[in-house]
Design a protein around this motif. Sequence first.
Motif, PDB file in Angstrom:
ATOM      1  N   THR A 200       0.826  -1.217   0.000  1.00 45.33           N
ATOM      2  CA  THR A 200       0.000   0.000   0.000  1.00 45.33           C
ATOM      3  C   THR A 200       0.854   1.258   0.000  1.00 45.33           C
ATOM      4  O   THR A 200       0.512   2.263  -0.618  1.00 45.33           O
TER       5      THR A 200
ATOM      6  N   LYS B 239       3.680   3.151  -4.514  1.00 42.55           N
ATOM      7  CA  LYS B 239       2.948   3.026  -5.769  1.00 42.55           C
ATOM      8  C   LYS B 239       3.793   2.358  -6.849  1.00 42.55           C
ATOM      9  O   LYS B 239       3.292   1.559  -7.641  1.00 42.55           O
ATOM     10  N   ALA B 240       5.080   2.707  -6.906  1.00 45.63           N
ATOM     11  CA  ALA B 240       5.959   2.193  -7.966  1.00 45.63           C
ATOM     12  C   ALA B 240       6.639   0.911  -7.502  1.00 45.63           C
ATOM     13  O   ALA B 240       7.782   0.910  -7.075  1.00 45.63           O
ATOM     14  N   ARG B 241       5.900  -0.207  -7.595  1.00 44.33           N
ATOM     15  CA  ARG B 241       6.459  -1.498  -7.217  1.00 44.33           C
ATOM     16  C   ARG B 241       6.661  -2.337  -8.472  1.00 44.33           C
ATOM     17  O   ARG B 241       5.871  -2.288  -9.411  1.00 44.33           O
TER      18      ARG B 241
ATOM     19  N   ARG C 115      -3.312  -1.631   5.044  1.00 47.31           N
ATOM     20  CA  ARG C 115      -3.898  -0.697   4.078  1.00 47.31           C
ATOM     21  C   ARG C 115      -4.953   0.171   4.771  1.00 47.31           C
ATOM     22  O   ARG C 115      -5.021   1.385   4.558  1.00 47.31           O
TER      23      ARG C 115
ATOM     24  N   GLU D   2      -4.693   4.259   5.183  1.00 47.61           N
ATOM     25  CA  GLU D   2      -5.734   5.123   4.625  1.00 47.61           C
ATOM     26  C   GLU D   2      -6.389   5.981   5.704  1.00 47.61           C
ATOM     27  O   GLU D   2      -6.626   7.179   5.493  1.00 47.61           O
TER      28      GLU D   2
ATOM     29  N   PRO E 177       0.688   7.393  -0.301  1.00 49.33           N
ATOM     30  CA  PRO E 177       1.645   6.447  -0.886  1.00 49.33           C
ATOM     31  C   PRO E 177       2.775   7.183  -1.598  1.00 49.33           C
ATOM     32  O   PRO E 177       2.568   8.245  -2.183  1.00 49.33           O
ATOM     33  N   GLU E 178       3.965   6.607  -1.535  1.00 51.57           N
ATOM     34  CA  GLU E 178       5.128   7.233  -2.179  1.00 51.57           C
ATOM     35  C   GLU E 178       5.302   6.708  -3.600  1.00 51.57           C
ATOM     36  O   GLU E 178       4.980   5.575  -3.889  1.00 51.57           O
TER      37      GLU E 178
END
Length: 232
Positions: free
Chosen positions: A11, A14-16, A221, A225, A231-232
């Motif tokens: 979570t 973002k860039a996984r 998550r 939230e 999220p980074e």
Amino acid sequence: MTGNGQAISMTLFKARTYDVLSDFTQVSVTATFEMLLAVKAQSRFKNLQDLLDFARKNPGKLTFGAINPGSTQNLSAHLFKQTSGADLTIVPYKTTPEVVTGLLRGDIDMGFDFYAGYQGALSDKQIRILATSGEHRNPLLKDVPTAVEAGLPNYVVTSWNGLASRAGLPDPILRKLNKLIVTALEDPALQAKALRLGMDARGSTPEAMRDRMAQDIVRWRSVIEKANIAPE
């Protein structure tokens, strides 16, 4: 090596380039360990209920130290706020020693971290543990209640580590690896060494580890939230 940190990352980032469930085969949990809620030895708060009563009557006044936003420690502090309904100010630190130093200097009212991080200050009786976050009492702190016992129902946080392999690992190899890991973790010397660091070294089935990872993804998550952590 993997664990609840990877569940959080699903979570938090973002860039996984991977999915921790579909791109890996979960083999076995290797150890579990809980958080400790610490105050300095001279603190006026003698138990968790004292602290919560004060926090609810004085919104935003108490400060809560924990490392790196997004870490298990930091998110456990957010979950503590969400579960207790107490308005606490979470102060982020880069490292656990900085949390301990802030606690001893009086910069923060309480700190949240693992047993290993507090070990030195506990040995010197510089801090006091009001509660632990596990399902059961820590065998190294038998007189310290869990958060549930201390008056905070539903607050249970157990961090964990485990071993994973590549996705599509053939089942016979998976079962053999799992059996060897579980057997190795039963070694009394290994368990004793882990216990000294506040860890419960114990294996699991692959299915139990996968379920745990999936459940932690959902749980953290929700915490992220609700805490409005972007999220980074």
